[in-house]
Write an enzyme that holds these catalytic residues in place. Structure first.
Site, PDB file in Angstrom:
ATOM      1  N   GLY A 164      -0.083  -0.470   8.401  1.00  0.00           N
ATOM      2  CA  GLY A 164       1.225   0.118   8.150  1.00  0.00           C
ATOM      3  C   GLY A 164       2.136  -0.015   9.356  1.00  0.00           C
ATOM      4  O   GLY A 164       2.944  -0.956   9.453  1.00  0.00           O
ATOM      5  N   SER A 165       1.977   0.895  10.304  1.00  0.00           N
ATOM      6  CA  SER A 165       2.924   0.968  11.416  1.00  0.00           C
ATOM      7  C   SER A 165       2.872  -0.252  12.340  1.00  0.00           C
ATOM      8  O   SER A 165       3.828  -0.492  13.077  1.00  0.00           O
ATOM      9  CB  SER A 165       2.683   2.245  12.223  1.00  0.00           C
ATOM     10  OG  SER A 165       1.346   2.306  12.655  1.00  0.00           O
ATOM     11  N   HIS A 220       0.841  -1.203   0.000  1.00  0.00           N
ATOM     12  CA  HIS A 220       0.000   0.000   0.000  1.00  0.00           C
ATOM     13  C   HIS A 220       0.878   1.256   0.000  1.00  0.00           C
ATOM     14  O   HIS A 220       1.703   1.452   0.892  1.00  0.00           O
ATOM     15  CB  HIS A 220      -0.873  -0.043   1.268  1.00  0.00           C
ATOM     16  CG  HIS A 220      -1.893   1.031   1.365  1.00  0.00           C
ATOM     17  ND1 HIS A 220      -3.132   0.943   0.767  1.00  0.00           N
ATOM     18  CD2 HIS A 220      -1.886   2.212   2.013  1.00  0.00           C
ATOM     19  CE1 HIS A 220      -3.849   2.024   1.044  1.00  0.00           C
ATOM     20  NE2 HIS A 220      -3.109   2.819   1.806  1.00  0.00           N
ATOM     21  N   ASP A 230      -8.782   1.150   6.154  1.00  0.00           N
ATOM     22  CA  ASP A 230      -7.422   1.710   6.188  1.00  0.00           C
ATOM     23  C   ASP A 230      -7.242   2.646   7.382  1.00  0.00           C
ATOM     24  O   ASP A 230      -7.964   3.638   7.501  1.00  0.00           O
ATOM     25  CB  ASP A 230      -7.182   2.482   4.877  1.00  0.00           C
ATOM     26  CG  ASP A 230      -5.769   3.029   4.767  1.00  0.00           C
ATOM     27  OD1 ASP A 230      -4.940   2.756   5.657  1.00  0.00           O
ATOM     28  OD2 ASP A 230      -5.503   3.736   3.774  1.00  0.00           O
ATOM     29  N   GLY A 231      -6.262   2.326   8.220  1.00  0.00           N
ATOM     30  CA  GLY A 231      -5.885   3.218   9.317  1.00  0.00           C
ATOM     31  C   GLY A 231      -6.189   2.628  10.689  1.00  0.00           C
ATOM     32  O   GLY A 231      -7.268   2.092  10.925  1.00  0.00           O
ATOM     33  N   GLY A 232      -5.176   2.677  11.565  1.00  0.00           N
ATOM     34  CA  GLY A 232      -5.384   2.269  12.954  1.00  0.00           C
ATOM     35  C   GLY A 232      -5.574   0.781  13.160  1.00  0.00           C
ATOM     36  O   GLY A 232      -6.115   0.349  14.179  1.00  0.00           O
ATOM     37  N   HIS A 257      -2.855   4.544  -3.030  1.00  0.00           N
ATOM     38  CA  HIS A 257      -3.916   5.321  -2.380  1.00  0.00           C
ATOM     39  C   HIS A 257      -3.584   6.807  -2.536  1.00  0.00           C
ATOM     40  O   HIS A 257      -2.659   7.313  -1.904  1.00  0.00           O
ATOM     41  CB  HIS A 257      -3.964   4.915  -0.885  1.00  0.00           C
ATOM     42  CG  HIS A 257      -4.981   5.636  -0.084  1.00  0.00           C
ATOM     43  ND1 HIS A 257      -5.042   5.559   1.291  1.00  0.00           N
ATOM     44  CD2 HIS A 257      -6.005   6.456  -0.454  1.00  0.00           C
ATOM     45  CE1 HIS A 257      -6.050   6.292   1.725  1.00  0.00           C
ATOM     46  NE2 HIS A 257      -6.638   6.859   0.694  1.00  0.00           N
ATOM     47  N   GLY A 308       0.004   5.395  12.210  1.00  0.00           N
ATOM     48  CA  GLY A 308       0.068   5.260  13.662  1.00  0.00           C
ATOM     49  C   GLY A 308      -1.050   5.936  14.440  1.00  0.00           C
ATOM     50  O   GLY A 308      -0.949   6.083  15.655  1.00  0.00           O
ATOM     51  N   ASP A 316       0.918   5.217   0.280  1.00  0.00           N
ATOM     52  CA  ASP A 316       0.148   6.386   0.701  1.00  0.00           C
ATOM     53  C   ASP A 316       0.730   7.638   0.046  1.00  0.00           C
ATOM     54  O   ASP A 316       1.720   8.201   0.513  1.00  0.00           O
ATOM     55  CB  ASP A 316       0.177   6.510   2.231  1.00  0.00           C
ATOM     56  CG  ASP A 316      -0.775   5.513   2.887  1.00  0.00           C
ATOM     57  OD1 ASP A 316      -1.947   5.452   2.466  1.00  0.00           O
ATOM     58  OD2 ASP A 316      -0.351   4.799   3.807  1.00  0.00           O
TER      59      ASP A 316
END
Ligand code: DX5
Ligand code: ZN
Length: 234
Positions: free
Chosen positions: A212-213, A45, A190-192, A76, A163, A47
């Site tokens: 991700g993180s 992915h 997507d996210g968290g 994205h 993050g 960003d």
């Protein structure tokens, strides 16, 4: 929605993770990407942020092009007015191109343009067209575009940084979106995403889960990716 090999492939592999590379060790990127491949990851992915649509600026199409990998490129675009940038990302090898619903007045035109483009890696593969919705955007904005896209990506954070914490109302949005679209399109979140919530998000019906993180945490990407892949196994 067009029927196409890439869509069918991702549908068959659902759920799966798409790993965000922002927090990887870029000085050892080749080795880092090999690690997540070893763990069974198939999607990478990207960003892309322009510092206008969202606060941070990351990179553009030349970086997407420069990363040579067998992983599918999941791009994205968190940029204003993506229309004129589509072609360069497709030429950079994007297999999935996701644009933000809020990034232009002419989102329908963006999908019209994307629908005419060919996958640069393999013309037969098709390009997966994605629409991303910020946490504050109505789910109904998907409806007029449903026959022109293959993926709806729900952002579980306000775009800008890796993050961040998963916004809890995303779960209800995911359930409602699923009711609205059924199996017509793939659903991404997507996210968290962390070790603690990934299984729950998969159980709720997400097909593609961006993380991700929690994978590239600066310590154990292989172990993290393996954990995530296992956690969503049906
Ligand atoms: C949000 C981005 C995400 C994010 C994922 O701005 O679209 O892809 O960086 O990172 P984590 O998994 O760290 O939330
Ligand atoms: Zn993203």
């Amino acid at each position: 929605m067009q029927s196409q090999p890439l869509f069918d492939q991702l549908r068959a592999a659902s759920p799966q993770i798409s790993v965000g590379m922002l927090t990887a060790d870029w000085m050892a990127l080749g080795a880092e990407l090999k690690l997540i491949e070893t763990a069974g990851v198939r999607l990478l992915h990207f960003d892309v942020m322009d510092g206008n649509f969202c606060p941070m600026m990351t990179f553009g199409a030349p970086v997407v092009a420069g990363i040579k990998t067998p992983l599918l490129k999941d791009v994205h675009l968190m940029i204003d007015e993506p229309l004129t940038k589509l072609e360069s990302h497709v030429a950079a090898g994007a297999d999935i191109v996701t644009v933000q619903a809020e990034s232009t007045r002419h989102i329908h035109r963006v999908f019209q343009a994307l629908g005419k483009m060919t996958n640069f890696n393999d013309p037969k593969r098709g390009i997966l067209r994605g629409l991303a919705l910020n946490p504050g955007t109505r789910l109904e904005s998907v409806e007029p575009l449903l026959d022109q896209l293959e993926l709806v990506l729900l952002l579980a954070v306000n775009p800008g940084w890796g993050g961040q914490k998963f916004i809890p109302s995303t779960s209800a949005r995911l359930a409602r979106l699923k009711q609205m679209v059924g199996d017509k399109v793939l659903i991404g979140v997507d996210g968290g995403i962390t070790r603690d919530n990934i299984a729950e998000v998969a159980q709720m019906g997400a097909d593609i889960i961006v993380t991700g993180s929690a994978v590239f945490d600066g310590k154990s990407p292989l172990e993290n990716a393996r954990f995530m892949v296992d956690a969503i196994r049906k």
